[in-house]
Structures are given as C-alpha cells and as structure tokens.
Design a protein around this motif. Sequence first.
Motif, PDB file in Angstrom:
ATOM      1  N   ASP A 285       0.844  -1.190   0.000  1.00  0.00           N
ATOM      2  CA  ASP A 285       0.000   0.000   0.000  1.00  0.00           C
ATOM      3  C   ASP A 285       0.886   1.248   0.000  1.00  0.00           C
ATOM      4  O   ASP A 285       2.078   1.183   0.258  1.00  0.00           O
ATOM      5  CB  ASP A 285      -1.009  -0.005   1.167  1.00  0.00           C
ATOM      6  CG  ASP A 285      -0.363  -0.114   2.529  1.00  0.00           C
ATOM      7  OD1 ASP A 285       0.865   0.085   2.643  1.00  0.00           O
ATOM      8  OD2 ASP A 285      -1.097  -0.404   3.487  1.00  0.00           O
ATOM      9  N   GLY A 286       0.288   2.355  -0.359  1.00  0.00           N
ATOM     10  CA  GLY A 286       1.047   3.605  -0.458  1.00  0.00           C
ATOM     11  C   GLY A 286       0.182   4.643  -1.144  1.00  0.00           C
ATOM     12  O   GLY A 286      -1.048   4.576  -1.076  1.00  0.00           O
ATOM     13  N   ASP A 287       0.825   5.601  -1.823  1.00  0.00           N
ATOM     14  CA  ASP A 287       0.027   6.552  -2.588  1.00  0.00           C
ATOM     15  C   ASP A 287       0.398   6.433  -4.064  1.00  0.00           C
ATOM     16  O   ASP A 287       1.248   5.623  -4.446  1.00  0.00           O
ATOM     17  CB  ASP A 287       0.210   7.979  -2.046  1.00  0.00           C
ATOM     18  CG  ASP A 287       1.651   8.450  -2.089  1.00  0.00           C
ATOM     19  OD1 ASP A 287       2.394   8.089  -3.051  1.00  0.00           O
ATOM     20  OD2 ASP A 287       2.055   9.179  -1.169  1.00  0.00           O
ATOM     21  N   HIS A 293       6.787   2.215  -7.084  1.00  0.00           N
ATOM     22  CA  HIS A 293       8.147   1.875  -6.654  1.00  0.00           C
ATOM     23  C   HIS A 293       8.127   0.748  -5.632  1.00  0.00           C
ATOM     24  O   HIS A 293       8.991  -0.124  -5.635  1.00  0.00           O
ATOM     25  CB  HIS A 293       8.839   3.109  -6.082  1.00  0.00           C
ATOM     26  CG  HIS A 293       8.952   4.221  -7.071  1.00  0.00           C
ATOM     27  ND1 HIS A 293       9.761   4.138  -8.186  1.00  0.00           N
ATOM     28  CD2 HIS A 293       8.330   5.424  -7.134  1.00  0.00           C
ATOM     29  CE1 HIS A 293       9.639   5.254  -8.888  1.00  0.00           C
ATOM     30  NE2 HIS A 293       8.775   6.055  -8.275  1.00  0.00           N
ATOM     31  N   ALA A 294       7.127   0.773  -4.746  1.00  0.00           N
ATOM     32  CA  ALA A 294       7.008  -0.298  -3.754  1.00  0.00           C
ATOM     33  C   ALA A 294       6.771  -1.633  -4.456  1.00  0.00           C
ATOM     34  O   ALA A 294       7.397  -2.643  -4.129  1.00  0.00           O
ATOM     35  CB  ALA A 294       5.873   0.011  -2.776  1.00  0.00           C
ATOM     36  N   ILE A 295       5.864  -1.611  -5.448  1.00  0.00           N
ATOM     37  CA  ILE A 295       5.582  -2.851  -6.185  1.00  0.00           C
ATOM     38  C   ILE A 295       6.837  -3.331  -6.930  1.00  0.00           C
ATOM     39  O   ILE A 295       7.138  -4.532  -6.945  1.00  0.00           O
ATOM     40  CB  ILE A 295       4.386  -2.629  -7.148  1.00  0.00           C
ATOM     41  CG1 ILE A 295       3.073  -2.573  -6.343  1.00  0.00           C
ATOM     42  CG2 ILE A 295       4.320  -3.678  -8.232  1.00  0.00           C
ATOM     43  CD1 ILE A 295       2.659  -3.925  -5.723  1.00  0.00           C
TER      44      ILE A 295
ATOM     45  N   GLU B 283      11.640  14.075  10.045  1.00  0.00           N
ATOM     46  CA  GLU B 283      12.475  13.260   9.174  1.00  0.00           C
ATOM     47  C   GLU B 283      11.647  12.143   8.555  1.00  0.00           C
ATOM     48  O   GLU B 283      10.719  11.621   9.182  1.00  0.00           O
ATOM     49  CB  GLU B 283      13.626  12.667   9.998  1.00  0.00           C
ATOM     50  CG  GLU B 283      14.753  12.128   9.142  1.00  0.00           C
ATOM     51  CD  GLU B 283      16.020  11.872   9.947  1.00  0.00           C
ATOM     52  OE1 GLU B 283      16.603  12.847  10.458  1.00  0.00           O
ATOM     53  OE2 GLU B 283      16.404  10.709  10.071  1.00  0.00           O
ATOM     54  N   ALA B 284      11.983  11.792   7.323  1.00  0.00           N
ATOM     55  CA  ALA B 284      11.354  10.650   6.661  1.00  0.00           C
ATOM     56  C   ALA B 284      12.456   9.715   6.202  1.00  0.00           C
ATOM     57  O   ALA B 284      13.580  10.151   5.954  1.00  0.00           O
ATOM     58  CB  ALA B 284      10.526  11.106   5.456  1.00  0.00           C
ATOM     59  N   ASP B 285      12.130   8.429   6.075  1.00  0.00           N
ATOM     60  CA  ASP B 285      13.078   7.518   5.435  1.00  0.00           C
ATOM     61  C   ASP B 285      12.376   6.793   4.293  1.00  0.00           C
ATOM     62  O   ASP B 285      11.148   6.789   4.194  1.00  0.00           O
ATOM     63  CB  ASP B 285      13.739   6.569   6.436  1.00  0.00           C
ATOM     64  CG  ASP B 285      12.747   5.722   7.215  1.00  0.00           C
ATOM     65  OD1 ASP B 285      11.562   5.676   6.831  1.00  0.00           O
ATOM     66  OD2 ASP B 285      13.158   5.109   8.213  1.00  0.00           O
ATOM     67  N   GLY B 286      13.158   6.216   3.404  1.00  0.00           N
ATOM     68  CA  GLY B 286      12.608   5.543   2.236  1.00  0.00           C
ATOM     69  C   GLY B 286      13.733   5.240   1.272  1.00  0.00           C
ATOM     70  O   GLY B 286      14.899   5.134   1.686  1.00  0.00           O
ATOM     71  N   ASP B 287      13.399   5.136  -0.011  1.00  0.00           N
ATOM     72  CA  ASP B 287      14.466   4.966  -0.996  1.00  0.00           C
ATOM     73  C   ASP B 287      14.465   6.163  -1.942  1.00  0.00           C
ATOM     74  O   ASP B 287      13.669   7.090  -1.805  1.00  0.00           O
ATOM     75  CB  ASP B 287      14.333   3.624  -1.735  1.00  0.00           C
ATOM     76  CG  ASP B 287      13.010   3.496  -2.477  1.00  0.00           C
ATOM     77  OD1 ASP B 287      12.508   4.522  -3.004  1.00  0.00           O
ATOM     78  OD2 ASP B 287      12.476   2.383  -2.528  1.00  0.00           O
ATOM     79  N   ALA B 288      15.409   6.148  -2.877  1.00  0.00           N
ATOM     80  CA  ALA B 288      15.602   7.311  -3.747  1.00  0.00           C
ATOM     81  C   ALA B 288      14.305   7.670  -4.489  1.00  0.00           C
ATOM     82  O   ALA B 288      14.044   8.841  -4.763  1.00  0.00           O
ATOM     83  CB  ALA B 288      16.726   7.041  -4.739  1.00  0.00           C
ATOM     84  N   HIS B 289      13.499   6.648  -4.794  1.00  0.00           N
ATOM     85  CA  HIS B 289      12.266   6.907  -5.533  1.00  0.00           C
ATOM     86  C   HIS B 289      11.162   7.483  -4.638  1.00  0.00           C
ATOM     87  O   HIS B 289      10.454   8.394  -5.023  1.00  0.00           O
ATOM     88  CB  HIS B 289      11.744   5.603  -6.167  1.00  0.00           C
ATOM     89  CG  HIS B 289      12.700   5.001  -7.142  1.00  0.00           C
ATOM     90  ND1 HIS B 289      13.038   5.608  -8.318  1.00  0.00           N
ATOM     91  CD2 HIS B 289      13.405   3.851  -7.100  1.00  0.00           C
ATOM     92  CE1 HIS B 289      13.902   4.861  -8.980  1.00  0.00           C
ATOM     93  NE2 HIS B 289      14.151   3.779  -8.253  1.00  0.00           N
ATOM     94  N   THR B 290      11.024   6.865  -3.449  1.00  0.00           N
ATOM     95  CA  THR B 290       9.859   7.201  -2.632  1.00  0.00           C
ATOM     96  C   THR B 290      10.100   8.397  -1.716  1.00  0.00           C
ATOM     97  O   THR B 290       9.159   9.105  -1.356  1.00  0.00           O
ATOM     98  CB  THR B 290       9.454   5.995  -1.760  1.00  0.00           C
ATOM     99  OG1 THR B 290      10.565   5.623  -0.937  1.00  0.00           O
ATOM    100  CG2 THR B 290       9.052   4.821  -2.619  1.00  0.00           C
TER     101      THR B 290
END
Lengths: 464, 464
Positions: A285-287, A293-295, B283-290
């Motif tokens: 899930d996400g927006d 990108h998650a998929i 702060e947020a974390d994730g990857d370069a895309h998200t």
Amino acid sequence: MNAGAPLPPALHAELAPLLGEAWLTDPGERLAYAYDNSRRLALPDAVALPRTREQVQALVRACRRERVPVIARGRGTNTTGASVPVAGGVVVSFERMNRIVDIRPGDRCAVVEPGVLNGDLQTALKPHGLFWPPDPTSAAYSSVGGNLACNAGGPRAVKYGASRDNVLALTAITGAGELIVCGTATTKGSTGYDLHRLLVGSEGTLALIVEASLRLTPSAPARAALRAVYRDVSSAAQAVARLMAQPVTPSMLEFMDGQCVRLARDVGGADLPLDAGALLMIEADGDAHTLPHAIDALKRAAAGDGLLSLDDAADEAARETLWAARKALSPSLRTLAPGKINEDVVVPVSRIPELVDGVQALAREFDLPIVCFGHAGNGNLHVNLLFDPADADQSARAHAAMGRVFELALALGGTLSGEHGIGLAKRDFMPQAVGAQTLALMRQLKTVFDPDAILNPGKLLPDA
Amino acid sequence: MNAGAPLPPALHAELAPLLGEAWLTDPGERLAYAYDNSRRLALPDAVALPRTREQVQALVRACRRERVPVIARGRGTNTTGASVPVAGGVVVSFERMNRIVDIRPGDRCAVVEPGVLNGDLQTALKPHGLFWPPDPTSAAYSSVGGNLACNAGGPRAVKYGASRDNVLALTAITGAGELIVCGTATTKGSTGYDLHRLLVGSEGTLALIVEASLRLTPSAPARAALRAVYRDVSSAAQAVARLMAQPVTPSMLEFMDGQCVRLARDVGGADLPLDAGALLMIEADGDAHTLPHAIDALKRAAAGDGLLSLDDAADEAARETLWAARKALSPSLRTLAPGKINEDVVVPVSRIPELVDGVQALAREFDLPIVCFGHAGNGNLHVNLLFDPADADQSARAHAAMGRVFELALALGGTLSGEHGIGLAKRDFMPQAVGAQTLALMRQLKTVFDPDAILNPGKLLPDA
C-alpha cells in the motif's frame, strides 16, 4: 458447578432485577450463547447482556460470592472453544456494550466499548482516513473485545501488527470484581508493569474488558497486488524470506501450498498454471507516487530460483481476480472431506519449508489430506486436516496427526497459535509449548487476577 | 539488609568460588557500580559479573536463601536511579554477557545476551540491512538488557516503536530463582499469557533477563529531514497532529519550545529566526524513488497557520546542520542554571499545547526556567527544570514544580514516563498515575515473580 446445574437462587435474585430483560434464563435463549465457531456446545445457566461497566462489576462480584463461572463473549466467532461455557455459569455477552466512545484522529486513538464490531469500527474510522489493523476473516461480525481476548490478527498483521500491537489502554473487571485501568491512551509509556498487553490474548481468563483505547493507523490511499507462482514450497519460502528482509514491508503476504493451488484451480476455477507447487499473494500500500516503486521492490524480491510466473493487478478489479484464488480455497476444502481441523501454528519465516514438508510427511503417514495456507510474512500457517467425522478411525487419525503438527511447529522454534489462541482446542498441548516453570507462573498470575477461578474455567491453561 | 551491612558469610562462601575474579568485594571496585545517570549513589555489598545464565540462576537462588537484594545492571545510563542499590546487596552487571548469539535476517530476528551494547548490535546488523529500533541518546554505550528493563525509546519510536514493541521472546531468571522462557521468536503469537512484554519496563523487579530475541526492521536506504519553525507552540502542536493523521509516518518528529529555540540560537549559535515560538525537526526515510514524495507529503502536513519557515536538508550534511540546533540544546541548558531535573512525561499528541502552556505557567509560578523538547509524534516531551542545587529554596521549588508537572500530565490523559521509567525518581507519584486496585495488582504480580522481594527493592512500586 456442573453444566446444567441450577443457578444459586441468591444469585438469580440479585442479578435478575439488576439486568431486567438483559438477564436470560430461558433454555432457548441460552442455547444461542452455548457454542462458538469451534462447533463445541455447552449450555450456560444464564446469559447477561450488560450495558454498563457497573453492571459487569456487580455481576462478577455476585458470581464470585456464589462461585459461579463467568464467561465473557464477543460474537462467538473464535475457533478454539474459548467462549463455550463448558462448566456452565453465566455467559456475559457484550453485544449491547457497543458504543464507539471517542475517535481522536490527531492522537491516532479510538476509545470503544468491547462489543463494537470490528467492521463497524472500520466504517466509522474511514472518514478520518484511519483504520484499526486487526483484520481477522470474521472482521465484519466479530467484536473488538473478542479480537483483543484472542489476540486476533489477519493478513494485514505482517505490516501493521495483530491486536496486542494495536491497543494503548484497557479498562477491565478482574475475577476479584475489581475495576482496573491498564496502560494510557498514549503511544509510548513506561509507567509500571504492562498489564494491558497481558490481558490481550488471555481469553477472558484474567479479566473482562469493558473499554479499550485502540491504536489507529492512517490508511494508505492506494494498494496494489502481485501473484507469484513458484515451482515448489521451498522456492516460495525463500522468496518470503527475501521479501521480509528488504525495506518495503508488504501490507499482505499470503501463502498457498501446491494442494491449495490445485484446489483453487480445479474446484475454484482460478486461472493457475498446472505445475505450480506454491503461490504467494503479495500486496503493497502507499500513494499514487510511491506505490509503483514499492511494487517494483516487491517484484525484485519475489523474483528468484523457482519463480514460474509473476502477475500484477493493474487496478482494483484485477486485484479482486487475484484474491479470487485465495477466496476459492475454503469452500473447495469441503470437496476433499466433510470434516476439517484448522489450526494456525506459527514458525520463524525461515522454517516454513520444513513446516510444509513435515506436514506433507504427516499427511502420508496418517493417510489424510492436509493443506497449508496463510500469513507467510509472519510464518503463521493455517494447517487444515481434512477427514470424515463420521468415520471414527479417520477422526482418530486426524486428531493424532494434529498433535504431531504441533510437535513439529514447536520443534522448528514456533508455537501453537499465531492468532486463534488456545481455548479448549490446544490447552492440552500447552505443557509441550510452555516450560513447566513458565506454566506454573502463568497459573499464579491467573490466581492474582481471578482468586476464585471463576473466569472462563477450563480454558487456555491445562488442568494442573 | 541495610546498605553497607556485610554480606552473609555463607553467601560469600558460595558465590566467591562460583564467580572467581568476577565476584567483586573491594570497596573501590564496588564504587564503580554504586551510581547511575540519576547521580544518586549507594554502595552495593558485592558485584557479580556473570558470564552464563547458570551463574545468574545460582546467584539469585543463593541470594534468595539469604534474603540479600539482587540489582540487575546494564551500563547504568538510566536517569531514574533504577540501577542504584539503595538497599545494598549484590549488583549483577551483565557487561560480560555481551554475545550476539544469532542474527537471522529472513526471520527479522537477532538473539542476544543482555549485556550487548545497543550500538554494537546496530553495527553488527548493518551489513544485513537491518536495525533494532530503540535509539535512546545513550545507544552507543547502553545495553540491550538495560534498554529492555526501562522500555527505552528514542526519536525513531514514532515510526518503529520502543523496546517493548521490538522484542519477540525473553529468557529470564525470576526472583524465585526459576528460569522462564517467555514468548517465541516469531512475529505473531497467541499461546497463553504475554509474559515477555510484562518483563519489558519492569526495571529488574520481576526477573533478570539472560537472553532476548529481538524484532528487527529493515533499514531504509535513504532519509531526509525538514526543519519547520512556528510562531507558537499551539501552531507547532497542530502541525504535529496533522503530521500524525496522514499516512506517511515520519521516522522522527522532534519538538523544541520557544525557550529551546532561543537557547539553540543565542548559546548554540544555530541559525534560527528571532520570532520562533516553536520548532519541529521532521524526518522521513525511504528509498531514492519514494523519499521525495514522502517529504512532499510531510511538507504539506507541516504547512498551516503559524508556520514561519520550512527548510529541507538536501543531503546528509544539510541534515546534520538541521540537527545541530537540537544537539546544541542540552549543553546550552547549563548556561541557565547548574542543576537540571529532566523528566519525560507523555500526553496524547492533541494535548501537547496544554502541556507546554501549563509548564510555562508553572515556570512563572515557581519562578524557575522550564524548557520542553522531545518526541512530539509520541506526545513524549522532556521537561527540563533548571535550578541551582546549592540553593535550598530553588531545589525545593524545582522538586515541587516537578510534582505539579506530573499532575498536569496525568490530568491531560498522559502518564509519568514515556521512556525513562519510574525507578526511584517517580515511584512516589505512582499512586497518582495508577489506580489503587491496579497498583495492588502490580504488587501481587511482583510477589508471584519475586516471592521474597529480593529483586531491586525500593524501585518502581511505592512503599505500601
């Protein structure tokens, strides 16, 4: 007191006026509260439908005085017999304590009475963009109090946790008839002993929950699903470990063994390859921005040795088609045999292949079909033993095989139940799952909360 | 037994050969285990540095026989006096039980001895792309066992939970000298009473943890930070509620009141506007895309009435600059007064403005500076009361004001501690925070685990 014994007249004299038409003693009315989804049945001596915590407290105190069992009941959807009044007594059904007291979006908190249906709560939370994570199959018609009593989970638990992970505070009436307030409606707390998580999963044997402050989670605006088919269970299980070791935690990660895939295809009419040995349903899930990108990340993790096909669902309709294979499953099982024992053992994710292989070996040894599916991301598999209950020999073999399934799960570092609980069904296996000293401690804790052993006798803990 | 009383000779005769050079009785050596970060001090009668659970069990059994207190100790970084041996006895320091027993990435699980430093564990997990969420300020030099004993949190808890949320199973020695295994190393479980979460936060008063199976989380590959400055506390608190009510949960959400902002600017040299009434570090974390999308969502939620400036950190260096304002804070407090009481009350997020306003009113009433900063996403604020300990009147005012801060937090639906625990510092306030019946139940639970009351006497629970 034995099942069917009359209630002490003093108890009836006290509770009948307290509860009025919410005090049921007619046998036909009592019968409706005699069973649960375990298909076990025992008639209670009376049924109370309280509307207030004060009524619950007065009832427990009166029952304690008369040493009459008190059995808390949500909607009876549990599968272990946990709400069947095997020792008679008074069933306390929380169906009328079903108010949503407060929803505070900024605090991510809802305060509810225990009888609120999980599904009704989700509906009320939706306009706020929030949800309560536990999503058992029974969500539409099971109560929050029952979910808490059994530590109910569901597919979403892999990302969002089960009931115990999603409760901030509880108000409850102990077996001593005392009202206790456990925890605080804050998302952090380090003030004394953690009593509220102790009550979650205690199946009404320690206290009766009369109010719960629940931890809510904001809903993601979008979701997407993948269906990954593997050559064999081992390939699928390795994919599960890869999926869980990378940062994009799936919002669902469901497993079906080869037998399930075949059933879903042959009986359920699902479009699945002939050589499929296992299947994973993977959801994120996400927006709109982050979901693709998650998929992609999940696809990369799902790919590997033994992957036969990987399909994604472009929209909600395609997602429903994918889930059809999973939903086709439970009805299909009836084509194999009229009887079914469904247990929900849990093992570390890395041990899933050994669990499934071991279960198949037991199926051969006991000459009975056994199929496995369930919540792979938590290592929580539903092991379904299929047999004809009219055939005494098959029934005996099925029960013997189930004992061996529990032994196997324990030997793999797992335990008896991930989300169904113990109830009557698994309590005789508790000494294998829990060491003697730890079990002795659990018995002593029970005595602290319930000194006269009136709360849900015969459940969770084995006879001493 | 009283502090400084000699050990019973039979106890010394049994434990000295059992522990060899790991049994310390020299006063100079004992002094090193007499204090913690609360700056309280009491000399233990002996110190044990066990290497095995068998040694711990033998020690507890011997101490129980002789009715000698046993005080578990991680690295003494806690702030509440929880590891100070106020009743004398034997301090059990787990510094030599510091092995990482197993790391299983596919199971998201690490098995550790209690003396492993949090920071050493994180270093060992890094190559696997995993981390253990609790990140107290002391992480580099505090132990996992100590973190669990106090239910330590930190800034990351807003997204990833505190210690209690990140433990799967514990092996422990109770005050009765019994070894218990609580929980299972699986991410779901519904097999009897939840004892392992009960031990977390119990500050060594129920049992001594000898092994922990920890729940791990995959590390996001990237992170980014925002600094949002607001006109006043109320505007900032409303932004916190907006940030927590939308689906992108920040990986940190730290708050500084106007006093903190002024200190960080005037004393710490941080570049901050003159009219700032409050500041949020987001702060947020994730990857370069998200990550860019996550930061956009957080910016939208941070924006609103009262926002004066919103700066983002384009890279890790810019992020460090932003954090400099926060880090400049603690040293700056010393410029206001030599003494400091730092408590960590917690309230529902929506009540933060009332908490900060109320604290400022107390600062005026007691004529002492009080500054608030901390983990806003959990409503967990560190309230720092500044005073001169050499001034008896100021000291008395500071302690009186702190009692009123606790009253305020409780009145707002919060509690005494979010992550520091109770120890000695807050135990006298327990009857205000926890109802009489619930407190009585906690005392009875303590008796079940520790029938002779030898474990960490004088902590967490107030005198009866």
